[in-house]
Design a protein around this motif. Structure first.
Motif, PDB file in Angstrom:
ATOM      1  N   GLY A 145       0.842  -1.186   0.000  1.00 15.54           N
ATOM      2  CA  GLY A 145       0.000   0.000   0.000  1.00 15.54           C
ATOM      3  C   GLY A 145       0.878   1.237   0.000  1.00 15.54           C
ATOM      4  O   GLY A 145       1.856   1.309   0.738  1.00 15.54           O
ATOM      5  N   LEU A 154      -3.456   4.178  -1.356  1.00 23.90           N
ATOM      6  CA  LEU A 154      -4.116   4.276  -0.057  1.00 23.90           C
ATOM      7  C   LEU A 154      -4.953   5.527   0.130  1.00 23.90           C
ATOM      8  O   LEU A 154      -5.745   5.603   1.071  1.00 23.90           O
ATOM      9  CB  LEU A 154      -3.074   4.197   1.065  1.00 23.90           C
ATOM     10  N   THR A 155      -4.763   6.520  -0.720  1.00 21.68           N
ATOM     11  CA  THR A 155      -5.545   7.755  -0.598  1.00 21.68           C
ATOM     12  C   THR A 155      -5.980   8.217  -1.977  1.00 21.68           C
ATOM     13  O   THR A 155      -5.407   7.819  -2.990  1.00 21.68           O
ATOM     14  CB  THR A 155      -4.729   8.892   0.048  1.00 21.68           C
ATOM     15  N   LEU A 215     -10.815   0.126  -2.702  1.00 24.34           N
ATOM     16  CA  LEU A 215     -11.047   0.227  -1.256  1.00 24.34           C
ATOM     17  C   LEU A 215     -11.087  -1.148  -0.598  1.00 24.34           C
ATOM     18  O   LEU A 215     -10.616  -1.320   0.528  1.00 24.34           O
ATOM     19  CB  LEU A 215     -12.348   0.978  -0.986  1.00 24.34           C
ATOM     20  N   PHE A 217      -7.738  -2.649   0.579  1.00 21.19           N
ATOM     21  CA  PHE A 217      -7.055  -2.169   1.779  1.00 21.19           C
ATOM     22  C   PHE A 217      -6.845  -3.291   2.790  1.00 21.19           C
ATOM     23  O   PHE A 217      -5.823  -3.344   3.479  1.00 21.19           O
ATOM     24  CB  PHE A 217      -7.854  -1.045   2.430  1.00 21.19           C
ATOM     25  N   SER A 218      -7.802  -4.190   2.886  1.00 21.22           N
ATOM     26  CA  SER A 218      -7.692  -5.277   3.870  1.00 21.22           C
ATOM     27  C   SER A 218      -6.640  -6.302   3.478  1.00 21.22           C
ATOM     28  O   SER A 218      -6.236  -7.131   4.302  1.00 21.22           O
ATOM     29  CB  SER A 218      -9.048  -5.958   4.054  1.00 21.22           C
ATOM     30  N   ALA A 247       2.590  -1.160   4.268  1.00 14.01           N
ATOM     31  CA  ALA A 247       2.177   0.180   3.847  1.00 14.01           C
ATOM     32  C   ALA A 247       3.360   1.136   3.942  1.00 14.01           C
ATOM     33  O   ALA A 247       4.103   1.118   4.920  1.00 14.01           O
ATOM     34  CB  ALA A 247       1.028   0.691   4.716  1.00 14.01           C
ATOM     35  N   GLY A 268      -9.891   7.897   1.576  1.00 11.39           N
ATOM     36  CA  GLY A 268      -8.690   7.080   1.662  1.00 11.39           C
ATOM     37  C   GLY A 268      -8.809   6.086   2.798  1.00 11.39           C
ATOM     38  O   GLY A 268      -9.896   5.840   3.330  1.00 11.39           O
ATOM     39  N   ILE A 269      -7.690   5.527   3.165  1.00 15.91           N
ATOM     40  CA  ILE A 269      -7.680   4.504   4.207  1.00 15.91           C
ATOM     41  C   ILE A 269      -8.081   5.117   5.552  1.00 15.91           C
ATOM     42  O   ILE A 269      -7.754   6.267   5.852  1.00 15.91           O
ATOM     43  CB  ILE A 269      -6.285   3.844   4.297  1.00 15.91           C
ATOM     44  N   THR A 270      -8.810   4.371   6.352  1.00 15.10           N
ATOM     45  CA  THR A 270      -9.236   4.843   7.665  1.00 15.10           C
ATOM     46  C   THR A 270      -8.178   4.493   8.715  1.00 15.10           C
ATOM     47  O   THR A 270      -7.347   3.600   8.499  1.00 15.10           O
ATOM     48  CB  THR A 270     -10.566   4.201   8.074  1.00 15.10           C
ATOM     49  N   GLN A 316      -8.262   0.798   9.494  1.00 11.44           N
ATOM     50  CA  GLN A 316      -7.668  -0.018   8.433  1.00 11.44           C
ATOM     51  C   GLN A 316      -6.155   0.085   8.440  1.00 11.44           C
ATOM     52  O   GLN A 316      -5.450  -0.902   8.206  1.00 11.44           O
ATOM     53  CB  GLN A 316      -8.224   0.415   7.074  1.00 11.44           C
ATOM     54  N   LEU A 317      -5.642   1.271   8.712  1.00 11.78           N
ATOM     55  CA  LEU A 317      -4.194   1.456   8.759  1.00 11.78           C
ATOM     56  C   LEU A 317      -3.587   0.660   9.913  1.00 11.78           C
ATOM     57  O   LEU A 317      -2.531   0.035   9.772  1.00 11.78           O
ATOM     58  CB  LEU A 317      -3.875   2.948   8.907  1.00 11.78           C
TER      59      LEU A 317
END
Length: 319
Positions: free
Chosen positions: A123, A148-149, A202, A205-206, A211, A268-270, A273-274
């Motif tokens: 990511g 990621l964003t 999205l 992301f999982s 990252a 973007g990533i929350t 999630q990060l």
């Protein structure tokens, strides 16, 4: 300097170019990208000329880095903030920002190459340091790359372009996020999240296992994200105590997430999630970013940091 292969005007012209490039890089503190642009040559040719300058004795490099002190700083950062790895590079206090970014990027490139394995999912955030890092990387293991964003940054260094560049290095598929980082209103954010192409990214992301992110400083201002907000939004975020941003995640001085209507407009990533990503690596340095880096470290999101002595000392002195 020993004579280059060949003879005549062509060889002399190459020697002049080699010395010009070396002076600009080592004495003028210009970045490789800046030199390439000013001399109308590729950055790969700049890199080759710099290597040749060392090989032929035009440039002699003496190492006098205080390795023990840097090792101590790395160990202190790891212990204080529970990091897996901390790399602290020696950088003179007067080093221009482009050269500092380039130095950090080289170390970041080494770290990223050692972390990634075939089958990982990378990511990627955005920022000038991330751009410098991808330029300093020659190859990476085979893995897909996820943006990621939403799109932010200047042409050539925005998040979508960086994902493309990293995917070219890994040889695997890129998953871009075809939407802006900052959206006018929350209703539009919800609509974009349901868009098929965006929704697919999205969902990825999982799957991200590593990252790579940059750190933006709100106070003092050293964040490209800041320019995307209106003056009213900037004033509101300052009053709320915004100190740092990490891939669009807004943090106060203690590393706590700022939950505001403004942050809801960031696509973007929350933070959750990060935090779920096994390895989160940040590359950032300089005295002006010390407070922001400390904020991110306090958040507990990071487990790998690449920074410099000036930032590391300030972080440890004031934490």
């Amino acid at each position: 300097m020993s004579t280059s292969p060949g003879s005549g005007d062509g060889a002399r012209e190459r020697d002049r170019l080699l010395m010009d490039v070396a002076r600009r890089y080592y004495l003028g503190h210009e970045s490789k990208v800046e030199i390439a642009r000013e001399l109308a040559i590729s950055r790969f040719k700049v890199a080759r000329l710099l290597e040749e300058a060392v090989d032929r004795g035009a440039v002699r490099i003496t190492l006098h880095t205080p390795l023990q002190r840097e090792g101590a700083l790395s160990a202190q950062l790891k212990s204080r903030f529970g990091l897996q790895h901390a790399v602290v590079i020696h950088a003179p206090g007067n080093l221009p920002d482009p050269r500092l970014r380039e130095a950090l990027a080289r170390e970041g490139a080494h770290m990223l190459s050692s972390l990634l394995r075939d089958g990982d999912v990378l990511g990627v955030g955005w920022g000038r340091t991330i751009k410098a890092l991808v330029e300093a990387t020659s190859s990476l293991p085979s893995c897909p790359v996820v943006q990621l964003t939403g799109i932010a940054g200047h042409p050539g260094e925005n998040s979508m372009e960086l994902v493309r560049l990293f995917a070219a290095l890994t040889g695997e598929k890129a998953y871009p996020l075809y939407a802006p980082l900052l959206v006018p209103d929350i209703a539009t954010v919800h609509s974009l999240r349901r868009s098929p192409g965006i929704a697919d990214t999205l969902r990825r992301f999982s799957d991200v296992s590593v990252a790579l992110v940059a750190i933006g400083s709100w106070n003092p201002p050293n964040s490209q994200l800041r320019s995307f907000f209106s003056q009213a939004d900037r004033d509101a975020l300052t009053r709320l105590g915004l100190q740092a941003e990490l891939g669009g995640v807004l943090l106060d001085a203690e590393g706590a997430e700022l939950r505001t209507p403004i942050s809801g407009r960031i696509l973007g990533i929350t933070p959750a999630q990060l935090r779920a990503i096994p390895t989160v690596m940040a590359v950032a340095g300089g005295r002006s970013k010390a407070n922001a880096i400390r904020s991110v470290l306090r958040s507990g999101v990071l487990n790998i940091l690449v920074t410099d002595t000036a930032a590391a000392q300030l972080i440890l002195e004031q934490d």
